[in-house]
Enzyme design. Structure first.
Site, mmCIF file in Angstrom:
data_model
loop_
_atom_site.group_PDB
_atom_site.id
_atom_site.type_symbol
_atom_site.label_atom_id
_atom_site.label_comp_id
_atom_site.label_asym_id
_atom_site.label_seq_id
_atom_site.Cartn_x
_atom_site.Cartn_y
_atom_site.Cartn_z
ATOM 1 N N TYR A 191 57.605 35.128 36.596
ATOM 2 C CA TYR A 191 57.598 36.741 36.579
ATOM 3 C C TYR A 191 58.679 36.849 37.493
ATOM 4 C CZ TYR A 191 53.125 36.281 34.053
ATOM 5 O OH TYR A 191 52.053 35.893 33.268
ATOM 6 N N ALA A 242 55.162 33.726 41.499
ATOM 7 C CA ALA A 242 54.560 32.597 40.472
ATOM 8 C C ALA A 242 54.830 32.833 39.034
ATOM 9 C CB ALA A 242 53.404 31.883 40.842
ATOM 10 N N ARG A 283 52.218 34.266 46.299
ATOM 11 C CA ARG A 283 51.966 33.099 45.438
ATOM 12 C C ARG A 283 53.107 32.713 44.693
ATOM 13 N NH1 ARG A 283 47.789 32.563 40.272
ATOM 14 N NH2 ARG A 283 46.603 30.896 41.287
HETATM 15 C C1 FMN Z 1 42.022 34.596 31.934
HETATM 16 C C2 FMN Z 1 43.327 34.216 33.235
HETATM 17 C C3 FMN Z 1 44.201 35.085 33.743
HETATM 18 C C4 FMN Z 1 45.037 34.910 34.624
HETATM 19 N N1 FMN Z 1 45.674 35.942 35.259
HETATM 20 C C5 FMN Z 1 46.499 35.525 36.468
HETATM 21 C C6 FMN Z 1 47.110 36.769 36.967
HETATM 22 O O1 FMN Z 1 46.887 38.036 36.841
HETATM 23 N N2 FMN Z 1 48.013 36.284 38.046
HETATM 24 C C7 FMN Z 1 48.224 34.767 38.578
HETATM 25 O O2 FMN Z 1 48.680 34.901 39.551
HETATM 26 N N3 FMN Z 1 47.401 33.996 37.641
HETATM 27 C C8 FMN Z 1 46.603 34.385 36.755
HETATM 28 N N4 FMN Z 1 46.072 33.182 36.167
HETATM 29 C C9 FMN Z 1 45.975 31.996 36.766
HETATM 30 C C10 FMN Z 1 45.036 31.828 37.785
HETATM 31 O O3 FMN Z 1 45.053 32.591 38.863
HETATM 32 C C11 FMN Z 1 44.811 30.130 38.201
HETATM 33 O O4 FMN Z 1 46.105 29.738 38.803
HETATM 34 C C12 FMN Z 1 44.912 29.162 36.895
HETATM 35 O O5 FMN Z 1 43.578 29.837 36.204
HETATM 36 C C13 FMN Z 1 44.269 27.876 37.617
HETATM 37 O O6 FMN Z 1 43.265 27.889 38.343
HETATM 38 P P1 FMN Z 1 41.761 27.355 37.783
HETATM 39 O O7 FMN Z 1 41.972 25.936 37.193
HETATM 40 O O8 FMN Z 1 40.868 27.281 38.808
HETATM 41 O O9 FMN Z 1 41.199 28.221 36.554
HETATM 42 C C14 FMN Z 1 45.146 33.506 35.238
HETATM 43 C C15 FMN Z 1 44.440 32.569 34.668
HETATM 44 C C16 FMN Z 1 43.275 32.913 33.609
HETATM 45 C C17 FMN Z 1 42.512 31.644 32.867
#
Ligand code: FMN
Length: 369
Positions: free
Chosen positions: A183, A180, A230
């Site tokens: 990347y 996703a 993902r």
């Molecule tokens: C601090 C932070 C770090 C994240 N790191 C990743 C990650 O390492 N890999 C990934 O696929 N998504 C990452 N995301 C995206 C989250 O997995 C998620 O898709 C996104 O926060 C939306 O979901 P939410 O509205 O429930 O927060 C990150 C999001 C946040 C806020």
């Protein structure tokens, strides 16, 4: 009358019964060492969040070249494998399945964090435009990446396999392939970042080749039923552009069918990386992609308890991820179950630092529940 909660129904993923349908999605928090070795602080953080049914550990790089930022953990050295073991055990404390998200950032890296000090490698020499790299000294333009040779692609495919094997050795139940958010895997899929003329570029069959080769290589080291994928099908974050995203991601999901994967993890259209944005005009409804998949579906992005329950009741998702809510509420499942108030997310300590903003969010006192 209040409807019955489905979030607390058990579910089987990868042949493993999970205690509930609440997922801790991958969240980069940059608390590993400078060598990508997990730390006791990370152990504490995941122990606090072990009430999820499925814990997907933060993006974990497969090689030193795969990283974009300092203090991101890896799964390529014996030292890392050993240090993951207590972290994984802590995350499993309450019966969660624990998966590692395997990550290669491709052109989202920068020469300043590459082992050879040269620009990163990617499917094609096309830089990211419209976004800036967060360097130690502030935001700077992305560099033009170097084009991967086919031999280098084969090495990366193999590195995914090695990381998957290391994940098993560290005690993980499975792995999630990070395909996703623009990347490396996504860079191969999207024709805006993949102009290759060899077997990895051009028609959809070629652009999905890298993804499928990586899955096949990982499946040499653990059952396909313990591999999740993902995707963020509607996102153009980090310049992830394709001339026909609907055709691309429909084809990707169809190609994943029949592989016997653990799950498909879909990011909602209104998420750009880690933030909420307006739903893009040409977004692909999550329900339509989810319905194409023949296995378990996780949906993450902007959900709360109520909308999560709706996703399950409507049959769109089998499990629901809660990212930012879980950062601020380590005992989120218990709070959902008891309808307790939720803590707000604080801006301090999201990426990097120590316990502040990481392990210092309060859990409810057990006696109060
Ligand atoms: C601090 C932070 C770090 C994240 N790191 C990743 C990650 O390492 N890999 C990934 O696929 N998504 C990452 N995301 C995206 C989250 O997995 C998620 O898709 C996104 O926060 C939306 O979901 P939410 O509205 O429930 O927060 C990150 C999001 C946040 C806020």
């Amino acid at each position: 009358m209040e409807r019955r909660s489905r979030l607390f129904d058990s579910v089987v993923v990868g042949g493993q019964p999970l205690p509930n349908r609440i997922v801790l999605p991958p969240l980069t928090r940059s608390r590993a060492t400078d060598h990508g070795v997990p730390t006791p602080l990370m152990e504490e953080y995941y122990r606090q969040r072990s009430g999820a049914g499925l814990v997907i550990i933060e993006g974990t790089v497969i090689t030193p070249q795969a990283t974009a930022y300092p203090r991101v953990p890896g799964l390529y050295s014996a030292e890392q494998v050993a240090a993951w073991r207590p972290v994984v055990a802590a995350a499993k404390r309450d019966g969660a399945a624990v998966y590692a998200q395997l990550w290669h950032v491709g052109r989202q890296s920068h020469s300043s964090v590459q082992p050879d000090g040269l620009p990163p490698k990617a499917p094609s020499p096309i830089p990211i435009t419209g976004f800036q790299y967060r360097s130690a000294n502030g935001r700077i333009p992305y560099e033009t990446p170097r084009e991967l040779t086919t031999a280098e692609i084969a090495d990366i495919v193999q590195a995914y396999g090695t990381a998957a094997r290391n994940a098993v050795r560290a005690g993980f139940d499975g792995v999630e392939l990070h395909a996703a958010n623009g990347y490396l895997v996504d860079q191969f899929l999207n024709d805006g970042s993949n102009h290759r003329t060899d077997q990895y570029g051009g028609p959809l069959e070629n652009r999905t080749r890298f993804l499928l080769e990586v899955i096949a290589e990982m499946a040499r080291h653990l059952p396909a039923g313990r591999i999740g994928v993902r995707l963020s099908p509607s996102s153009d974050w980090m310049d992830a552009h394709d001339s026909d995203k609907r055709a691309l991601y429909s084809a990707v999901v169809r190609r994943l069918n029949g592989l016997g994967l653990a799950y498909l993890h879909l990011v909602e259209p209104e998420i750009a990386g880690s933030t909420t944005v307006d739903r893009p005009a040409d977004s692909i409804p999550t329900a339509s992609l989810a319905s194409l998949f023949d296995g378990a579906v996780i949906v993450t992005g902007g959900h709360d308890q109520e909308s999560g329950e709706r996703l399950l009741a409507d049959g769109i998702a089998d499990l629901v991820g809660f990212g930012r809510l879980f950062i601020a509420n380590p005992d989120l499942p218990r709070r959902f179950r008891t309808r307790a108030p939720l803590e707000p997310l604080r801006p301090a300590g999201i990426y990097g630092g120590g316990p502040e903003g990481y392990t210092d969010y309060p859990s409810l006192a057990i006696s109060g529940v």
